[in-house]
Scaffold this motif. Structure first.
Motif, PDB file in Angstrom:
ATOM      1  N   GLN A  15     -10.610   8.211   3.336  1.00 48.30           N
ATOM      2  CA  GLN A  15     -11.997   7.512   3.229  1.00 48.30           C
ATOM      3  C   GLN A  15     -13.038   8.490   3.628  1.00 48.30           C
ATOM      4  O   GLN A  15     -14.053   8.293   2.813  1.00 48.30           O
ATOM      5  CB  GLN A  15     -11.981   6.384   4.049  1.00 48.30           C
ATOM      6  N   GLU A  19     -16.185   9.296   0.939  1.00 46.49           N
ATOM      7  CA  GLU A  19     -17.509   8.981   1.542  1.00 46.49           C
ATOM      8  C   GLU A  19     -18.309  10.141   1.714  1.00 46.49           C
ATOM      9  O   GLU A  19     -19.608  10.337   1.719  1.00 46.49           O
ATOM     10  CB  GLU A  19     -17.472   8.013   2.723  1.00 46.49           C
ATOM     11  N   ARG A 105     -10.682  -5.288   4.948  1.00 45.93           N
ATOM     12  CA  ARG A 105     -11.780  -4.538   4.429  1.00 45.93           C
ATOM     13  C   ARG A 105     -12.865  -4.082   5.507  1.00 45.93           C
ATOM     14  O   ARG A 105     -13.360  -2.983   5.624  1.00 45.93           O
ATOM     15  CB  ARG A 105     -12.491  -5.610   3.279  1.00 45.93           C
ATOM     16  N   GLU A 106     -13.339  -5.188   6.562  1.00 45.19           N
ATOM     17  CA  GLU A 106     -14.039  -4.967   7.648  1.00 45.19           C
ATOM     18  C   GLU A 106     -13.562  -3.685   8.374  1.00 45.19           C
ATOM     19  O   GLU A 106     -14.046  -2.810   8.954  1.00 45.19           O
ATOM     20  CB  GLU A 106     -14.286  -6.345   8.393  1.00 45.19           C
ATOM     21  N   HIS A 109     -14.157  -0.469   7.185  1.00 45.45           N
ATOM     22  CA  HIS A 109     -15.292  -0.110   7.175  1.00 45.45           C
ATOM     23  C   HIS A 109     -15.904   0.227   8.769  1.00 45.45           C
ATOM     24  O   HIS A 109     -17.272   0.338   8.710  1.00 45.45           O
ATOM     25  CB  HIS A 109     -16.220  -0.988   6.524  1.00 45.45           C
ATOM     26  N   GLU A 302     -13.305   0.916  -4.533  1.00 48.38           N
ATOM     27  CA  GLU A 302     -12.295   0.909  -3.692  1.00 48.38           C
ATOM     28  C   GLU A 302     -11.402  -0.280  -3.722  1.00 48.38           C
ATOM     29  O   GLU A 302     -11.690  -1.156  -4.509  1.00 48.38           O
ATOM     30  CB  GLU A 302     -12.860   0.546  -1.991  1.00 48.38           C
TER      31      GLU A 302
END
Length: 363
Positions: A15, A19, A105-106, A109, A302
């Motif tokens: 990830q 990013e 998902r949270e 992130h 994603e």
């Protein structure tokens, strides 16, 4: 059980790579030519998008005996021929499915330092991870994941479950509980379809109390060169049954078809994808098939999926069920245990179906 204390190289979070807006992926994610995905172009129809069967489990509870029999037959055919099927009306609340996906998902992130507090090691694999297998210099997959044990309760360790986002643990608990119910139900159906007493497969797993249930949440970040890599390399699942809650917005799962072509699975709304693992292939003496699958990644989106694995107790001998072994169909596999089997994939990483092939009894 595991001799490996740590990973052979420093862990890089995929990830974080994604990013950082890099234009080209690092070499260690570039698959050899023969393993690269042949991505479907959007200009012409892809003939291999025939999706896997969608089966309505609700029909098993109707009064219509013909419908019940037809549904059982569809499940039987899917287990024998494709190894994969989707189920709807499976008893799991759509809201819980949405909340489980959103919560994870949270989680992915959250700031990296919060996630890294849960970094895993090859000793148990529990926690936040970015690779399978401990081979130094291995070519890696374009994904991160979170792995945790739910069942039996002796293996459940809440300190390994993420405390954030809020309510994450309660949602997880509810989700896994429903998954175990569904797996126990499917085990009965699979037994009946083999012409056996409905508790035979469950008993072969060590019974309800001892069977294993664990969750692997896969996170596939955007990838600038999806044609060079895979989110998950081809493998058949080493365990018993897998129930996948896919990310409906973006297809990514591909299943190897009978003609060796890769079929992209188009998830039906609120369906769960069920597939047979190697342990059930062995117990059924190859009547049921565990089929190779892989995951492709996307340049624009994603993806996230929740895979619940239902497995035999680690030290129970697994071999073809005696009820299925006859003079005409002798046992195809020598006895093993799930612990020994799992050790292989954890050492080598996903390797198509090489391990179950090695267990074939000498003829």
């Amino acid at each position: 059980m595991n001799i490996f204390q740590d990973w052979p190289e420093p862990i890089v979070r995929v990830q974080s790579l994604s990013e950082s807006n890099l234009q080209a992926i690092p070499n260690r994610y570039v698959k050899p030519l023969s393993q690269r995905p042949n991505l479907p172009s959007h200009n012409h129809h892809n003939p291999h998008n025939t999706t896997i069967p969608i089966i309505d489990l609700g029909l098993l509870h109707t009064d219509d005996i013909t419908l019940q029999a037809k549904t059982l037959d569809e499940i039987s055919k899917a287990c024998r021929e494709r190894g994969f099927f989707q189920v709807v009306n499976h008893g799991m609340c759509p809201l819980l499915m949405d909340r489980a996906k959103e919560t994870w998902r949270e989680f992915f992130h959250l700031p990296l330092e919060l996630k890294n507090m849960h970094a895993n090691s090859p000793k148990t694999y529990e926690g936040y991870g970015s690779r399978l297998g401990v081979e130094k210099g291995a070519i890696l997959d374009w994904s991160d994941y979170y792995y945790l044990h739910y069942h039996p309760s002796s293996l459940k360790d809440y300190t390994k479950w993420p405390p954030l986002p809020l309510h994450c643990r309660e949602i997880l608990e509810d989700y896994c509980k429903e998954m175990v119910k569904l797996c126990e139900n499917l085990m009965k159906i699979l037994s009946r379809n083999l012409g056996l007493q409905e508790d035979i497969l469950q008993n072969a797993f060590g019974g309800k109390e001892e069977a294993g249930g664990c969750l692997r949440v896969n996170y596939y970040p955007k990838c600038p060169q999806p044609e060079l890599t895979l989110g998950l390399s081809p493998h058949s699942d080493p365990g018993g049954l897998t129930i996948l809650l896919p990310y409906e917005q973006v297809a990514g799962l591909q299943v190897r078809g009978s003609d060796d072509a890769w079929i992209t699975v188009e998830p039906a709304p609120y369906a769960l994808i069920v597939n047979i693992g190697d342990q059930i292939q062995m117990l059924s003496n190859s009547i049921y098939r565990s089929v190779e699958h892989r995951v492709i990644v996307s340049p624009a989106n994603e993806r996230l999926s929740l895979a619940f694995f239902y497995n035999p107790k680690g030290n129970v001998p697994i071999e073809p069920l005696k009820e299925l072994v006859t003079v005409d169909s002798p046992a195809l596999y020598s006895s093993t245990t799930y612990d020994m089997f799992r050790q292989f994939i954890r050492t080598q990483g996903p390797r198509s179906k090489s391990h179950i092939e090695e267990l074939k009894s000498p003829r």
